[in-house]
Design a protein around this motif. Sequence first.
Motif, short mmCIF file in Angstrom:
data_model
loop_
_atom_site.label_atom_id
_atom_site.label_comp_id
_atom_site.label_asym_id
_atom_site.label_seq_id
_atom_site.Cartn_x
_atom_site.Cartn_y
_atom_site.Cartn_z
N ARG A 150 -1.59 -3.03 -5.84
CA ARG A 150 -0.18 -3.01 -5.46
C ARG A 150 0.02 -2.53 -4.02
O ARG A 150 0.78 -3.13 -3.26
CB ARG A 150 0.63 -2.13 -6.41
CG ARG A 150 2.10 -2.14 -6.03
CD ARG A 150 3.01 -1.45 -7.02
NE ARG A 150 4.39 -1.69 -6.64
CZ ARG A 150 5.08 -2.78 -6.94
NH1 ARG A 150 4.53 -3.73 -7.66
NH2 ARG A 150 6.32 -2.95 -6.51
N GLY A 151 -0.67 -1.47 -3.64
CA GLY A 151 -0.51 -0.97 -2.28
C GLY A 151 -0.92 -2.00 -1.24
O GLY A 151 -0.26 -2.15 -0.20
N TYR A 152 -1.99 -2.70 -1.53
CA TYR A 152 -2.49 -3.74 -0.62
C TYR A 152 -1.49 -4.90 -0.54
O TYR A 152 -1.18 -5.41 0.55
CB TYR A 152 -3.84 -4.23 -1.11
CG TYR A 152 -4.64 -5.06 -0.13
CD1 TYR A 152 -5.74 -4.51 0.54
CD2 TYR A 152 -4.34 -6.40 0.09
CE1 TYR A 152 -6.50 -5.29 1.40
CE2 TYR A 152 -5.09 -7.17 0.96
CZ TYR A 152 -6.17 -6.61 1.61
OH TYR A 152 -6.92 -7.39 2.48
N GLY A 171 -8.18 -3.39 6.96
CA GLY A 171 -7.38 -2.55 6.09
C GLY A 171 -5.90 -2.88 6.10
O GLY A 171 -5.32 -3.17 7.14
N PHE A 172 -5.29 -2.81 4.93
CA PHE A 172 -3.84 -2.91 4.79
C PHE A 172 -3.36 -1.66 4.06
O PHE A 172 -3.93 -1.26 3.05
CB PHE A 172 -3.43 -4.15 3.98
CG PHE A 172 -3.54 -5.44 4.73
CD1 PHE A 172 -2.48 -5.88 5.51
CD2 PHE A 172 -4.68 -6.22 4.66
CE1 PHE A 172 -2.57 -7.09 6.21
CE2 PHE A 172 -4.78 -7.42 5.36
CZ PHE A 172 -3.71 -7.84 6.14
N ALA A 190 -5.95 5.41 1.95
CA ALA A 190 -5.84 5.61 0.50
C ALA A 190 -5.71 4.29 -0.23
O ALA A 190 -6.32 4.08 -1.29
CB ALA A 190 -4.65 6.52 0.19
N VAL A 191 -4.92 3.38 0.33
CA VAL A 191 -4.75 2.06 -0.27
C VAL A 191 -6.09 1.32 -0.28
O VAL A 191 -6.45 0.66 -1.28
CB VAL A 191 -3.69 1.25 0.48
CG1 VAL A 191 -3.71 -0.22 0.07
CG2 VAL A 191 -2.31 1.83 0.23
N MET A 192 -6.84 1.41 0.79
CA MET A 192 -8.11 0.69 0.86
C MET A 192 -9.14 1.27 -0.10
O MET A 192 -9.92 0.52 -0.70
CB MET A 192 -8.64 0.69 2.29
CG MET A 192 -7.90 -0.25 3.23
SD MET A 192 -7.80 -1.96 2.61
CE MET A 192 -9.55 -2.40 2.50
#
Length: 286
Positions: free
Chosen positions: A126-128, A182-183, A187-189
Amino acid sequence: MSDQAVAARKAFAVRLRDLRRDAGLTGRQLAALTGLHNTKISRIEHAQQNPSEDDIRAWCIACGAARQIPELIAAHREVEQMWAEHRRELRAGMVHIQSRSTPLYENTRLLRAYESNVVPGILQTRGYVVAALTTSARVHGLPLEDVEGAADARLSRQHLVTEPTGDNTYSFVIEAGALEHGFGGDAVMHEQLDFLLRVTRLPNVAFGIIPPLSGRTIRPGEGFYIFDDQLVRSEMWSGGFRTRRPDQIAYFVRIFDMLRELAVYGAAARELIEAARGFLQTRENS
């Protein structure tokens, strides 16, 4: 335009040119018979201008090839559909675009996907997804308030991968560099890399990574998705390539097979994922 769309348009132009030549007509003679300007005929034959369907009908009749009109018009429509401008499609909204793809994913028994710069959409956390769609919205001037709904729509089909029923199988190939683009921040990655580790162990998924500095038999290129043997989609900066033509689908299958042969799987793929995590942690500590 993509190379494939350009090639298809040129091939169609050659078909019209060959019709004229087979009929023994010069460009000027064809112009007199059809009412088309001679310059337009030349531009059409050099794929510099698109003919209308009325142009195609007149062209075929003048060349004594009226029976080919339905086939050529169908081919012409296919060529035109190969390239869809993002801005025209995005007018319907990001949520609509993500939602309308779900039935396609549900009905595809084998999805083959290659990505060189990003994690494949159906495998994004979801974060990505939110970070990637936010980038897209900014590039195309779309409302940022639509991002969350569009992310929900994309994530609604991820269960097809993570909760296998035997109806949907997947073959993914990515370049190792896609893990380092990274997107959404570190933390998201980390979360995304954890998810990909899980994906490598799913029974319905073949997840391959092409190692960096590997001996290449084919260059990295734009990402593309093959839905069974029925449809190919590829997204670029300014537009999306689509084709249902069997010869074009066969071309992409061949390219995918060449890329797949470069990839590593299983434990070797997990090592590359952990190497990307190591790169991320080194950057965090620097």
